[in-house]
Write a protein that holds these residues in place. Structure first.
Motif, PDB file in Angstrom:
ATOM      1  N   VAL A  50       0.827  -1.207   0.000  1.00  0.00           N
ATOM      2  CA  VAL A  50       0.000   0.000   0.000  1.00  0.00           C
ATOM      3  C   VAL A  50       0.863   1.259   0.000  1.00  0.00           C
ATOM      4  O   VAL A  50       1.677   1.459   0.899  1.00  0.00           O
ATOM      5  N   VAL A  51       0.650   2.109  -1.005  1.00  0.00           N
ATOM      6  CA  VAL A  51       1.322   3.404  -1.049  1.00  0.00           C
ATOM      7  C   VAL A  51       0.429   4.492  -0.436  1.00  0.00           C
ATOM      8  O   VAL A  51       0.903   5.514   0.033  1.00  0.00           O
ATOM      9  N   TRP A  52      -0.884   4.269  -0.422  1.00  0.00           N
ATOM     10  CA  TRP A  52      -1.830   5.203   0.196  1.00  0.00           C
ATOM     11  C   TRP A  52      -3.080   4.422   0.562  1.00  0.00           C
ATOM     12  O   TRP A  52      -3.626   3.684  -0.253  1.00  0.00           O
ATOM     13  N   GLY A  53      -3.517   4.557   1.808  1.00  0.00           N
ATOM     14  CA  GLY A  53      -4.736   3.873   2.226  1.00  0.00           C
ATOM     15  C   GLY A  53      -5.369   4.548   3.422  1.00  0.00           C
ATOM     16  O   GLY A  53      -4.680   5.182   4.225  1.00  0.00           O
ATOM     17  N   GLN A  54      -6.696   4.410   3.502  1.00  0.00           N
ATOM     18  CA  GLN A  54      -7.395   4.967   4.657  1.00  0.00           C
ATOM     19  C   GLN A  54      -8.730   4.282   4.861  1.00  0.00           C
ATOM     20  O   GLN A  54      -9.292   3.693   3.934  1.00  0.00           O
ATOM     21  N   VAL A  55      -9.211   4.357   6.098  1.00  0.00           N
ATOM     22  CA  VAL A  55     -10.578   3.988   6.425  1.00  0.00           C
ATOM     23  C   VAL A  55     -11.229   5.232   7.024  1.00  0.00           C
ATOM     24  O   VAL A  55     -10.585   5.993   7.748  1.00  0.00           O
ATOM     25  N   THR A  56     -12.483   5.440   6.684  1.00  0.00           N
ATOM     26  CA  THR A  56     -13.251   6.562   7.216  1.00  0.00           C
ATOM     27  C   THR A  56     -14.622   6.037   7.609  1.00  0.00           C
ATOM     28  O   THR A  56     -15.345   5.498   6.764  1.00  0.00           O
ATOM     29  N   SER A  57     -14.981   6.181   8.873  1.00  0.00           N
ATOM     30  CA  SER A  57     -16.278   5.684   9.343  1.00  0.00           C
ATOM     31  C   SER A  57     -17.364   6.723   9.118  1.00  0.00           C
ATOM     32  O   SER A  57     -17.083   7.910   8.908  1.00  0.00           O
ATOM     33  N   ALA A  58     -18.601   6.278   9.203  1.00  0.00           N
ATOM     34  CA  ALA A  58     -19.749   7.176   9.041  1.00  0.00           C
ATOM     35  C   ALA A  58     -19.752   8.265  10.113  1.00  0.00           C
ATOM     36  O   ALA A  58     -20.240   9.370   9.874  1.00  0.00           O
TER      37      ALA A  58
END
Length: 139
Positions: A50-58
């Motif tokens: 992974v060069v760029w990753g994210q999680v974003t919750s509601a």
């Protein structure tokens, strides 16, 4: 203008798995760009990292992660940082805690503390320390 703070966690080959795990705990899907997708490296060994990753919750929780660049030194260290989640909904905090608990080292069981009616800390199976709480009522 609004400025936000986002924890960004570095890995050496485990970023995709960590993002998937965190996404499941937070009830969302990760967004991931690999080195191969970006054309950033020619070495096929690095294509799926992974060069760029994210999680974003509601509810607005966002955590980013990537795998360090080829040849870049990596040392996760000990107690170098925490991802701190503070929310007003006890059920939501309990749900995230339950999601993060698989394979975790619980450092402070989720429960009442001197500063909060509900607080806990664990080191997840990827070595990332998470602290969660519900702030005490002010007033």
């Amino acid at each position: 203008m609004t400025i936000t703070t986002t924890p960004h966690v570095n890995f050496d080959g485990q970023a995709a798995a960590a993002l998937a795990f965190w996404g499941a705990a937070l009830g969302t899907e990760p967004v991931v760009v690999t080195y191969g997708q970006s054309g950033a490296v020619a070495d096929p060994v690095w294509a799926d990292r992974v060069v760029w990753g994210q999680v974003t919750s509601a509810s607005g929780v966002r955590v980013m992660a990537f795998d360090v660049w080829p040849g870049q030194p990596y040392d996760q260290g000990t107690n170098s940082s925490y991802v701190y989640l503070s929310g007003t909904d006890e059920d939501e905090i309990r749900a995230v805690w339950a999601g993060l608990q698989e394979g975790a080292e619980v450092r402070q069981p989720l429960g009442a503390s001197a500063w909060s009616p509900l607080a806990g800390q664990l080191r997840d199976r990827f070595g990332v320390v998470w602290a969660l709480d519900v702030p005490a009522q002010q007033g």
